[in-house]
Design an enzyme around this catalytic site. Structure first.
Site, PDB file in Angstrom:
ATOM      1  N   ASN A   1      52.183  51.286  33.643  1.00  0.00           N
ATOM      2  CA  ASN A   1      52.840  52.180  32.692  1.00  0.00           C
ATOM      3  C   ASN A   1      51.886  53.010  31.807  1.00  0.00           C
ATOM      4  O   ASN A   1      51.031  52.215  31.114  1.00  0.00           O
ATOM      5  CB  ASN A   1      53.744  51.235  31.786  1.00  0.00           C
ATOM      6  CG  ASN A   1      54.464  52.126  30.849  1.00  0.00           C
ATOM      7  OD1 ASN A   1      54.115  53.134  30.611  1.00  0.00           O
ATOM      8  ND2 ASN A   1      55.350  51.460  30.132  1.00  0.00           N
TER       9      ASN A   1
ATOM     10  N   CYS B   1      56.802  57.236  25.272  1.00  0.00           N
ATOM     11  CA  CYS B   1      56.778  57.377  26.634  1.00  0.00           C
ATOM     12  C   CYS B   1      58.009  58.518  27.260  1.00  0.00           C
ATOM     13  O   CYS B   1      57.634  59.169  28.246  1.00  0.00           O
ATOM     14  CB  CYS B   1      57.418  56.021  27.605  1.00  0.00           C
ATOM     15  SG  CYS B   1      56.548  54.806  27.078  1.00  0.00           S
TER      16      CYS B   1
ATOM     17  N   HIS C   1      60.339  57.841  34.360  1.00  0.00           N
ATOM     18  CA  HIS C   1      59.353  57.180  33.608  1.00  0.00           C
ATOM     19  C   HIS C   1      59.120  55.889  34.595  1.00  0.00           C
ATOM     20  O   HIS C   1      59.906  54.900  35.047  1.00  0.00           O
ATOM     21  CB  HIS C   1      59.651  56.787  31.998  1.00  0.00           C
ATOM     22  CG  HIS C   1      58.403  56.056  31.510  1.00  0.00           C
ATOM     23  ND1 HIS C   1      57.156  56.161  31.571  1.00  0.00           N
ATOM     24  CD2 HIS C   1      58.611  54.868  30.731  1.00  0.00           C
ATOM     25  CE1 HIS C   1      56.756  55.216  30.917  1.00  0.00           C
ATOM     26  NE2 HIS C   1      57.503  54.229  30.267  1.00  0.00           N
TER      27      HIS C   1
HETATM   28  N1  ACO Z   1      52.428  36.289  34.245  1.00  0.00           N
HETATM   29  C1  ACO Z   1      52.844  35.344  34.460  1.00  0.00           C
HETATM   30  N2  ACO Z   1      54.111  34.905  33.622  1.00  0.00           N
HETATM   31  C2  ACO Z   1      54.544  35.570  32.738  1.00  0.00           C
HETATM   32  C3  ACO Z   1      53.866  37.120  32.116  1.00  0.00           C
HETATM   33  C4  ACO Z   1      52.689  37.431  33.043  1.00  0.00           C
HETATM   34  N3  ACO Z   1      51.963  38.270  33.190  1.00  0.00           N
HETATM   35  N4  ACO Z   1      54.472  37.452  31.333  1.00  0.00           N
HETATM   36  C5  ACO Z   1      55.619  36.806  30.807  1.00  0.00           C
HETATM   37  N5  ACO Z   1      55.614  35.580  32.027  1.00  0.00           N
HETATM   38  C6  ACO Z   1      56.466  34.632  31.686  1.00  0.00           C
HETATM   39  C7  ACO Z   1      57.147  34.401  30.560  1.00  0.00           C
HETATM   40  O1  ACO Z   1      56.448  33.619  29.599  1.00  0.00           O
HETATM   41  C8  ACO Z   1      58.702  33.651  30.917  1.00  0.00           C
HETATM   42  O2  ACO Z   1      58.223  32.334  30.881  1.00  0.00           O
HETATM   43  P1  ACO Z   1      59.263  31.100  30.810  1.00  0.00           P
HETATM   44  O3  ACO Z   1      60.395  31.301  31.422  1.00  0.00           O
HETATM   45  O4  ACO Z   1      58.573  29.940  30.852  1.00  0.00           O
HETATM   46  O5  ACO Z   1      59.355  31.520  29.185  1.00  0.00           O
HETATM   47  C9  ACO Z   1      58.782  34.241  32.280  1.00  0.00           C
HETATM   48  O6  ACO Z   1      57.564  34.866  32.687  1.00  0.00           O
HETATM   49  C10 ACO Z   1      59.932  35.339  32.178  1.00  0.00           C
HETATM   50  O7  ACO Z   1      59.688  36.314  31.105  1.00  0.00           O
HETATM   51  P2  ACO Z   1      60.470  37.345  31.055  1.00  0.00           P
HETATM   52  O8  ACO Z   1      60.088  38.164  29.657  1.00  0.00           O
HETATM   53  O9  ACO Z   1      61.905  37.086  31.042  1.00  0.00           O
HETATM   54  O10 ACO Z   1      60.364  38.380  32.110  1.00  0.00           O
HETATM   55  P3  ACO Z   1      61.102  39.608  32.964  1.00  0.00           P
HETATM   56  O11 ACO Z   1      61.664  39.341  34.251  1.00  0.00           O
HETATM   57  O12 ACO Z   1      61.990  40.196  31.786  1.00  0.00           O
HETATM   58  O13 ACO Z   1      59.714  40.480  33.114  1.00  0.00           O
HETATM   59  C11 ACO Z   1      58.845  42.598  32.033  1.00  0.00           C
HETATM   60  C12 ACO Z   1      59.321  40.889  31.780  1.00  0.00           C
HETATM   61  C13 ACO Z   1      58.237  42.951  32.925  1.00  0.00           C
HETATM   62  C14 ACO Z   1      58.183  42.845  30.623  1.00  0.00           C
HETATM   63  C15 ACO Z   1      60.453  43.268  32.067  1.00  0.00           C
HETATM   64  O14 ACO Z   1      61.111  42.422  30.969  1.00  0.00           O
HETATM   65  C16 ACO Z   1      60.174  44.512  31.645  1.00  0.00           C
HETATM   66  O15 ACO Z   1      59.834  45.313  32.407  1.00  0.00           O
HETATM   67  N6  ACO Z   1      60.732  45.055  30.634  1.00  0.00           N
HETATM   68  C17 ACO Z   1      60.851  46.485  30.081  1.00  0.00           C
HETATM   69  C18 ACO Z   1      59.643  46.902  29.775  1.00  0.00           C
HETATM   70  C19 ACO Z   1      59.570  48.243  29.398  1.00  0.00           C
HETATM   71  O16 ACO Z   1      60.498  49.092  29.838  1.00  0.00           O
HETATM   72  N7  ACO Z   1      58.754  48.769  28.518  1.00  0.00           N
HETATM   73  C20 ACO Z   1      58.293  50.101  28.320  1.00  0.00           C
HETATM   74  C21 ACO Z   1      59.447  51.094  28.277  1.00  0.00           C
HETATM   75  S1  ACO Z   1      58.860  52.111  26.904  1.00  0.00           S
HETATM   76  C22 ACO Z   1      57.293  52.389  27.320  1.00  0.00           C
HETATM   77  O17 ACO Z   1      57.136  52.468  28.610  1.00  0.00           O
HETATM   78  C23 ACO Z   1      56.239  52.152  26.238  1.00  0.00           C
END
Ligand code: ACO
Length: 326
Positions: free
Chosen positions: A282, A113, A252
């Site tokens: 993304n 990225c 990003h």
């Molecule tokens: N729909 C509904 N529920 C979901 C989904 C979904 N699509 N995805 C996960 N959940 C659930 C999980 O199972 C979890 O449930 P549980 O509490 O029963 O176990 C709950 O939602 C919370 O999950 P988390 O992973 O804690 O959610 P979070 O608030 O952290 O959001 C996310 C997840 C959006 C992926 C976030 O962590 C994020 O953006 N992280 C950074 C990602 C990133 O930057 N990636 C790339 C950088 S480099 C590049 O761009 C390639």
């Protein structure tokens, strides 16, 4: 001394829109969860049997038009992608053929990225060294080809697109500073397990979806905020530019909550931070390239303005350019 400047920007997005309501029919998710947790409403999907060179070539042609540069004047094409058409030849070579840039040298650069910022850094250094005068940097991604469409924790995040920049030799200084960083101890945070030399594609790989993105989202979130904010601060320090002097931060686009947290760490008001994640999700390296292009198309970038990029990706890698628009 010869400096480098961005002479033109371009983008290309597939027509097909995949919105959150359609995703609700594919996996156990909701529009409400996706928008509140990420800020994404829709993303673009290229479709089967089309490679990233197709989008990249269109973005390159647009950037060349906007720069008023003919394809045969391009000395070098740098393509940044994690979704190349093929492992080899380079996607840069496929794009060279499509845009008829017959005098260019070509290579692909792998910085996930962060690719667009690494690509700009490379291009600028080739120009200031005097080796080349005109360089095309293309960041193009078909993330839909490596997404596991049964995994709700990742499939809602990604989309396809391409952005490009033409850099030319300039008498005026434009790249005031660049800061790049990496930490290879985090290679297991975000990766595609199979398809490389260590773990080639077999039926078992396909059954396990090991040819698709694996991500530890929660941990990445915190690392992304710190890395991008620090990268921007370090680049600004190198450029000796106070944060109040910047016109626009182009981060990003991985998650709107990450962008908000970076803005708050840098004490930047909302109006100074470019966000288009809602429309595209993304798109890895293409995200910052398209965001830069759209900020320019929206008239937000004028002569003399200072623009700061801040990116972060698998590796982990991160970086920032401080650019005065000339
Ligand atoms: N729909 C509904 N529920 C979901 C989904 C979904 N699509 N995805 C996960 N959940 C659930 C999980 O199972 C979890 O449930 P549980 O509490 O029963 O176990 C709950 O939602 C919370 O999950 P988390 O992973 O804690 O959610 P979070 O608030 O952290 O959001 C996310 C997840 C959006 C992926 C976030 O962590 C994020 O953006 N992280 C950074 C990602 C990133 O930057 N990636 C790339 C950088 S480099 C590049 O761009 C390639």
């Amino acid at each position: 001394m010869q400096f480098a400047r961005i002479a033109g920007l371009g983008k290309s997005l597939p027509d097909k829109v995949l919105d959150n309501l359609e995703l609700e029919k594919m996996v156990d998710t909701s529009d409400e969860w996706i928008t509140t947790r990420t800020g994404i409403s829709q993303r673009r999907i290229l479709g089967k049997d089309k490679g990233s060179s197709e989008l990249g070539a269109k973005a390159a042609i647009n950037a060349l038009k906007n720069a008023d540069v003919a394809p045969d004047k391009v000395d070098l094409i740098i393509v940044t992608t994690v979704t190349p058409d093929t492992i080899f030849p380079s996607t840069a070579c496929y794009i060279q053929k499509k845009i008829k840039a017959k005098n260019a040298a070509c290579f692909d650069l792998s910085a996930a990225c962060a690719g667009f910022v690494y690509g700009l850094a490379c291009a600028e250094k080739f120009i200031i060294s005097g080796m080349y005068k005109t360089i095309l940097v293309v960041s193009t991604e078909v993330m839909s080809s490596i997404v596991d469409w049964t995994d709700r924790s990742t499939c809602v995040l990604f989309g396809d697109g391409a952005g490009a920049a033409v850099l030319t030799a300039s008498k005026k200084e434009s790249f005031l500073a660049t800061y790049l960083g990496s930490n290879g101890s985090y290679t297991d945070m975000l990766y595609v397990p199979a398809g490389g030399s260590k773990y080639s594609v077999t039926k078992e790989v396909l059954d396990n979806h090991d040819n698709c993105i694996r991500m530890r989202g929660n941990e990445l979130f915190r690392l992304a905020v710190r890395a991008m904010a620090d990268a921007a601060q370090n680049a600004l320090e190198l450029a000796k530019v106070p944060i109040d002097d910047i016109k626009l931060l182009i981060p990003h686009q991985a998650n709107n909550r990450i962008i908000t947290a970076i803005a708050s760490r840098l004490k930047l008001p909302k109006e100074k931070v470019y966000v288009n994640i809602e429309k595209y999700g993304n798109m890895s390296a293409a995200s910052s390239a398209i965001a830069f292009c759209e900020a320019w198309e929206d008239g937000l970038i004028k002569k003399g303005d200072i623009i700061v990029t801040a990116v972060f990706g698998a590796g982990l890698v991160w970086g920032s350019n401080v650019i005065r628009w000339v």
